[in-house]
Design a protein around this motif. Structure first.
Motif, short mmCIF file in Angstrom:
data_model
loop_
_atom_site.label_atom_id
_atom_site.label_comp_id
_atom_site.label_asym_id
_atom_site.label_seq_id
_atom_site.Cartn_x
_atom_site.Cartn_y
_atom_site.Cartn_z
N GLY A 11 38.40 58.62 39.58
CA GLY A 11 39.18 59.68 40.21
C GLY A 11 38.43 60.28 41.38
O GLY A 11 37.32 59.85 41.71
N PRO A 12 39.02 61.27 42.01
CA PRO A 12 38.52 61.74 43.30
C PRO A 12 37.36 62.74 43.21
O PRO A 12 36.78 63.07 44.24
CB PRO A 12 39.74 62.43 43.90
CG PRO A 12 40.51 62.91 42.71
CD PRO A 12 40.31 61.89 41.64
N GLY A 13 37.04 63.25 42.04
CA GLY A 13 35.94 64.21 41.97
C GLY A 13 36.10 65.15 40.79
O GLY A 13 35.23 65.24 39.94
N GLY A 91 37.69 57.28 42.81
CA GLY A 91 39.13 57.08 43.00
C GLY A 91 39.66 55.95 42.14
O GLY A 91 39.39 55.91 40.93
N ASP A 92 40.38 55.04 42.74
CA ASP A 92 40.90 53.87 42.03
C ASP A 92 40.08 52.65 42.44
O ASP A 92 39.77 52.48 43.63
CB ASP A 92 42.37 53.65 42.41
CG ASP A 92 42.94 52.43 41.70
OD1 ASP A 92 43.50 52.62 40.60
OD2 ASP A 92 42.81 51.31 42.22
N PRO A 93 39.74 51.78 41.49
CA PRO A 93 38.85 50.66 41.83
C PRO A 93 39.46 49.66 42.82
O PRO A 93 38.72 48.94 43.50
CB PRO A 93 38.57 49.98 40.49
CG PRO A 93 39.50 50.56 39.50
CD PRO A 93 40.04 51.84 40.04
N PHE A 179 44.35 58.13 56.16
CA PHE A 179 43.18 57.32 56.47
C PHE A 179 42.03 57.67 55.53
O PHE A 179 41.65 58.83 55.41
CB PHE A 179 42.72 57.57 57.91
CG PHE A 179 43.64 56.98 58.94
CD1 PHE A 179 43.45 55.70 59.42
CD2 PHE A 179 44.73 57.72 59.41
CE1 PHE A 179 44.31 55.14 60.35
CE2 PHE A 179 45.59 57.18 60.35
CZ PHE A 179 45.39 55.89 60.82
N LEU A 180 41.47 56.66 54.91
CA LEU A 180 40.24 56.85 54.15
C LEU A 180 39.07 56.37 55.00
O LEU A 180 39.23 55.47 55.82
CB LEU A 180 40.26 56.05 52.85
CG LEU A 180 41.42 56.29 51.88
CD1 LEU A 180 41.10 55.70 50.51
CD2 LEU A 180 41.72 57.76 51.72
N MET A 181 37.94 56.93 54.78
CA MET A 181 36.69 56.52 55.44
C MET A 181 36.80 56.58 56.97
O MET A 181 36.07 55.92 57.67
CB MET A 181 36.31 55.07 55.06
CG MET A 181 36.16 54.87 53.59
SD MET A 181 35.70 53.19 53.17
CE MET A 181 37.26 52.34 53.32
N ALA A 236 31.97 63.42 55.65
CA ALA A 236 32.45 62.55 54.57
C ALA A 236 31.96 63.11 53.22
O ALA A 236 30.93 63.78 53.20
CB ALA A 236 31.91 61.14 54.77
N PRO A 237 32.64 62.84 52.13
CA PRO A 237 33.90 62.11 52.09
C PRO A 237 35.07 63.01 52.51
O PRO A 237 35.17 64.14 52.05
CB PRO A 237 34.02 61.72 50.62
CG PRO A 237 33.29 62.79 49.88
CD PRO A 237 32.19 63.23 50.78
N ALA A 238 35.89 62.48 53.36
CA ALA A 238 37.06 63.23 53.78
C ALA A 238 38.21 62.27 54.04
O ALA A 238 38.00 61.10 54.33
CB ALA A 238 36.77 64.03 55.04
N1 SAH Z 1 38.63 53.90 45.77
C1 SAH Z 1 38.62 55.18 46.39
C2 SAH Z 1 38.40 55.10 47.88
C3 SAH Z 1 37.08 54.52 48.26
S1 SAH Z 1 36.80 54.57 49.96
C4 SAH Z 1 39.90 55.92 46.04
O1 SAH Z 1 40.84 55.34 45.50
O2 SAH Z 1 39.96 57.13 46.29
C5 SAH Z 1 35.92 56.09 50.12
C6 SAH Z 1 36.77 57.06 50.89
O3 SAH Z 1 37.69 57.71 50.03
C7 SAH Z 1 35.98 58.19 51.52
O4 SAH Z 1 35.42 57.82 52.74
C8 SAH Z 1 37.07 59.22 51.73
O5 SAH Z 1 37.86 58.92 52.83
C9 SAH Z 1 37.91 59.02 50.50
N2 SAH Z 1 37.55 59.95 49.43
C10 SAH Z 1 37.12 59.65 48.21
N3 SAH Z 1 36.94 60.77 47.47
C11 SAH Z 1 37.29 61.79 48.27
C12 SAH Z 1 37.35 63.19 48.10
N4 SAH Z 1 37.00 63.77 46.94
N5 SAH Z 1 37.76 63.96 49.12
C13 SAH Z 1 38.12 63.40 50.29
N6 SAH Z 1 38.09 62.07 50.51
C14 SAH Z 1 37.69 61.28 49.52
#
Ligand code: SAH
Length: 500
Positions: A11-13, A91-93, A179-181, A236-238
């Motif tokens: 998950g995200p955090g 997040g998701d694998p 957008f990620l990353m 980052a992460p954003a």
């Molecule tokens: N597998 C992950 C993504 C991996 S790529 C997923 O499903 O979420 C990593 C990117 O995810 C980071 O550069 C950022 O863009 C995003 N990301 C992951 N966690 C985050 C968070 N808590 N807040 C903001 N962006 C996040």
């Protein structure tokens, strides 16, 4: 024969967003291979005996190469023939997580695997900022895009970057773009989208460290994206989200800035005692690193055949129950050795733990104290041969009331002698530490010796009791002490300190 690998999304955090399946597997994993974005609270859910392997990637320089991670997973699976290998990813694998590459390698090596999907940041981070990725009448699709490929930092010089994005298609697309990353490349991405005809006034939000206590949302437009990142120092992460739905975030931003938001606190109480205070501090917005200073370990029972000499077995803690049964089973016995015996428990919680092993209690005192249990058992037949199953720190209440009883120490409580590396790192970056006893202070400074560079560890402490305060000051902590010796009073003090 090889172990099984689970590709688990963390998950995200927010640790509450880990799935039940993920948590269950982490709790029994033999090896956990984890990434940088995984929160300490989730690492804390892993089997404490698991081998913890950090393959976290620092931005710009990969700590462990993907090809090496793939090989490591295969290697751990082969080394642990019936083991559980958890590959824990943010997040998701399978969403930009390179989980597919790992799975392919496992298939090639003939290693069994399972995917435990996770809550992807792409959708959940906007949700925590009050931005629905789709909304009737505003966006009928959403698109998740990587803003970063193969270590490419796009720039004017590298022309279209080496980003292979189809900017024309993206610019035409009416849906929400996520957008990620992408932060490092966002100025370039925004410019290309505008060149391809996307409206410069398109609302856009950067959401940094979403779902964590450090979450921050910064609003901009496509036009101002680049300058906003610099001015607001978006790091980052954003996530970058673009489209009409972003406007909804102004009305729907539901995540409150709480008094302890953005604070990382170390709680040094034993896990069982700390969960109350942890939940309270979490609810106030803090991130809590539970770092108990004592741990319990089973003590070897060698004379299982002697159980035959007792009529009543008395348990006074859940630790006692767990240690007793774990060792009983490990020694090749099962619950049949308890046939015909009466079972006593000091209270409801221990009684419930016994039920988990299929054992009903015959004696539970009204008052849930050792004294009441002692009196209750003293009233049973004077012929009863009683066995007390307790920890090394149990007091003499029961032996005094039951002079003929025998005591077996089935577990011992010891000071923690070492912290795993991930935990030392998390503790070192904390804002403050909570102490409830002088022994916790003394042990904390032992397991977290001051770094020679000085001052990396938390220097602020919140203490219960004057003695604790003195001990903390003696070790160079700034100490804030609760007015009363209760957790309530301490939590109040912490809030007053950070949000006066
Ligand atoms: N597998 C992950 C993504 C991996 S790529 C997923 O499903 O979420 C990593 C990117 O995810 C980071 O550069 C950022 O863009 C995003 N990301 C992951 N966690 C985050 C968070 N808590 N807040 C903001 N962006 C996040």
């Amino acid at each position: 024969m090889s172990g099984k690998v689970y590709l688990i999304g963390a998950g995200p955090g927010d640790p509450g967003l880990l799935t039940l399946r993920g948590k269950e597997i982490l709790g029994r994993a033999d090896v956990v291979v984890y990434d940088r974005l995984v929160s300490p609270a989730i690492l804390g859910m892993c089997n404490p005996c698991a081998k913890m392997v950090d393959v976290g990637k620092m931005p710009q320089h990969h700590k462990v190469k993907q090809s090496e991670i793939n090989k490591l997973l295969v290697q751990f699976a082969k080394e642990n023939p019936s083991g559980t290998i958890a590959r824990l990813k943010g997040g998701d694998p399978f969403v930009f997580g390179r989980g597919g590459e790992e799975a392919l390698e496992l298939v090639a090596a003939g290693v069994e695997f399972e995917v435990v999907p996770g809550v992807t940041s792409a959708i959940s981070v906007p949700a925590y900022a009050g931005i629905p990725v789709s909304h009737r009448g505003i966006a009928t699709s959403f698109h998740i895009i990587t803003g970063h490929e193969k270590d490419v930092i796009a720039s004017e010089q590298s022309e279209r970057g080496n980003l292979s994005l189809d900017f024309e298609a993206l610019a035409r697309c009416p849906g929400t773009l996520i957008f990620l990353m992408g932060i490092a490349n966002m100025e370039f991405i925004a410019k290309r989208l505008m060149e391809c005809g996307k409206d410069p006034k398109t609302p856009l939000a950067f959401i940094e460290k979403g779902t964590t206590p450090y979450q921050r949302t910064v609003m901009a437009t496509l036009m101002t994206a680049g300058e906003t990142i610099v001015r607001e120092n978006v790091t980052a992460p954003a996530i970058t989200i673009m489209g009409g739905v972003v406007e909804l975030g102004k009305t729907l931003a539901w995540k409150k800035n709480l008094p302890l938001s953005g604070k990382r606190l170390v709680v040094t109480r034993a896990a069982k005692q700390s969960s109350g205070i942890t939940a309270r501090l979490n609810a106030l917005g803090a991130e809590v690193i539970e770092t108990p200073m004592i741990e319990t370990r089973p003590v070897d029972v060698k004379e299982w055949q002697d159980l035959a000499n007792f009529d009543i077995l008395a348990f006074t803690s859940t630790n006692g129950v767990e240690s007793f049964f774990n060792q009983l089973f490990a020694s090749g016995y099962d619950v049949r050795v308890l046939a015909g015996k009466k079972i006593a428990s000091v209270g409801k919680i221990t009684e419930k733990k016994l039920l988990e092993y299929g054992i009903r209690c015959d004696y539970v005192p009204e008052d849930h104290t050792g004294e009441c249990l002692g009196k209750l058992l003293a009233k049973t037949s004077s012929e009863s041969r009683i066995l007390l199953l307790q920890g090394n720190l149990a007091d003499d209440t029961l032996p005094k009331l039951l002079p003929n009883a025998t005591r077996w120490v089935v577990y011992e409580t010891l000071p923690v002698s070492e912290l795993p590396e991930w935990k030392r790192e998390a503790v070192a970056s904390a804002d403050a530490v909570v102490f409830a006893s002088t022994s916790a202070v003394e042990n904390f400074v032992k397991v977290m010796p001051q770094s020679t560079e000085g001052g990396a560890e938390p220097r602020i402490s919140f203490c219960i009791g004057r003695m604790t305060e003195t001990a903390a000051r003696n070790h160079g902590f700034e100490a804030v002490t609760s007015d009363e010796t209760t957790m309530d009073s301490l939590v109040k003090k912490i809030v007053e300190y950070y949000a006066p």
